[in-house]
Scaffold this motif. Structure first.
Motif, PDB file in Angstrom:
ATOM      1  N   THR A  21      -3.135  15.034  10.225  1.00  0.00           N
ATOM      2  CA  THR A  21      -3.918  16.031   9.485  1.00  0.00           C
ATOM      3  C   THR A  21      -2.988  16.975   8.740  1.00  0.00           C
ATOM      4  O   THR A  21      -3.199  17.289   7.563  1.00  0.00           O
ATOM      5  CB  THR A  21      -4.827  16.819  10.444  1.00  0.00           C
ATOM      6  OG1 THR A  21      -5.723  15.910  11.076  1.00  0.00           O
ATOM      7  CG2 THR A  21      -5.620  17.884   9.716  1.00  0.00           C
ATOM      8  N   SER A  22      -1.935  17.395   9.402  1.00  0.00           N
ATOM      9  CA  SER A  22      -0.968  18.289   8.775  1.00  0.00           C
ATOM     10  C   SER A  22      -0.308  17.608   7.574  1.00  0.00           C
ATOM     11  O   SER A  22      -0.142  18.213   6.509  1.00  0.00           O
ATOM     12  CB  SER A  22       0.082  18.687   9.807  1.00  0.00           C
ATOM     13  OG  SER A  22       1.057  19.499   9.225  1.00  0.00           O
ATOM     14  N   THR A  23       0.059  16.342   7.721  1.00  0.00           N
ATOM     15  CA  THR A  23       0.690  15.592   6.639  1.00  0.00           C
ATOM     16  C   THR A  23      -0.264  15.430   5.453  1.00  0.00           C
ATOM     17  O   THR A  23       0.123  15.642   4.294  1.00  0.00           O
ATOM     18  CB  THR A  23       1.140  14.203   7.142  1.00  0.00           C
ATOM     19  OG1 THR A  23       2.051  14.375   8.214  1.00  0.00           O
ATOM     20  CG2 THR A  23       1.787  13.398   6.033  1.00  0.00           C
TER      21      THR A  23
ATOM     22  N   SER B 222      -3.277  15.488  14.923  1.00  0.00           N
ATOM     23  CA  SER B 222      -2.822  16.776  14.417  1.00  0.00           C
ATOM     24  C   SER B 222      -1.690  16.581  13.407  1.00  0.00           C
ATOM     25  O   SER B 222      -1.687  17.200  12.332  1.00  0.00           O
ATOM     26  CB  SER B 222      -2.353  17.645  15.578  1.00  0.00           C
ATOM     27  OG  SER B 222      -1.813  18.844  15.105  1.00  0.00           O
TER      28      SER B 222
ATOM     29  N   ASP C  43      -2.846  17.341   4.729  1.00  0.00           N
ATOM     30  CA  ASP C  43      -3.044  18.660   4.123  1.00  0.00           C
ATOM     31  C   ASP C  43      -1.879  19.026   3.211  1.00  0.00           C
ATOM     32  O   ASP C  43      -2.070  19.559   2.112  1.00  0.00           O
ATOM     33  CB  ASP C  43      -3.219  19.733   5.205  1.00  0.00           C
ATOM     34  CG  ASP C  43      -4.548  19.630   5.939  1.00  0.00           C
ATOM     35  OD1 ASP C  43      -5.453  18.916   5.433  1.00  0.00           O
ATOM     36  OD2 ASP C  43      -4.683  20.260   7.003  1.00  0.00           O
ATOM     37  N   GLU C  44      -0.663  18.722   3.658  1.00  0.00           N
ATOM     38  CA  GLU C  44       0.508  19.027   2.839  1.00  0.00           C
ATOM     39  C   GLU C  44       0.502  18.190   1.558  1.00  0.00           C
ATOM     40  O   GLU C  44       0.819  18.693   0.478  1.00  0.00           O
ATOM     41  CB  GLU C  44       1.791  18.766   3.629  1.00  0.00           C
ATOM     42  CG  GLU C  44       3.037  19.184   2.881  1.00  0.00           C
ATOM     43  CD  GLU C  44       4.295  19.048   3.716  1.00  0.00           C
ATOM     44  OE1 GLU C  44       5.352  18.895   3.103  1.00  0.00           O
ATOM     45  OE2 GLU C  44       4.207  19.081   4.959  1.00  0.00           O
TER      46      GLU C  44
END
Length: 119
Positions: free
Chosen positions: A35-37, A32, A39-40
């Motif tokens: 994935t967040s990193t 998670s 996406d950013e």
């Protein structure tokens, strides 16, 4: 031949290994976060985002430059008014400055007229 290892001594505590559920939870948290990193990063590096950031930066810099020029012009205009006031009161140094500026403006005007005539 397999090397022999000493069995653990009875005094040292055996480290507790994480359970399968704990490993899966850690893996899910890591996924998670990654994935967040990602996406950013995708958002930050998207050409439209980069262009928007550059535009905002250029606008901010132009505003700062415009304010600097405005401050310089206001400062110069105050100096001009003060010099003209002093010249009108008879201050010789101020009169010389005014005459010098007028002479310079006359020379510049003459050069422009000569250039226009030569065309």
């Amino acid at each position: 031949m397999t090397p022999q290892t000493d069995p653990p001594s009875g005094n040292a505590p055996t480290p507790k290994l994480p359970s399968v559920e704990e490993l899966e939870a850690t893996l899910a948290d890591t996924r998670s976060a990654m994935t967040s990193t990602v996406d950013e990063l995708v958002t930050r590096l998207h050409p439209a985002t980069v262009a928007k950031d550059l535009k905002e930066d250029a606008f901010k810099r132009s505003q700062e430059a415009m304010n600097s020029v405005k401050d310089a012009v206001l400062g110069a205009s105050e100096t001009i008014v003060t010099t003209l006031d002093r010249a009108s009161l008879g201050d010789e140094r101020s009169k010389k400055i005014v005459y010098g500026v007028l002479a310079g403006a006359g020379v510049a005007l003459a050069l422009v007229v000569i250039k226009l005539i030569r065309r």
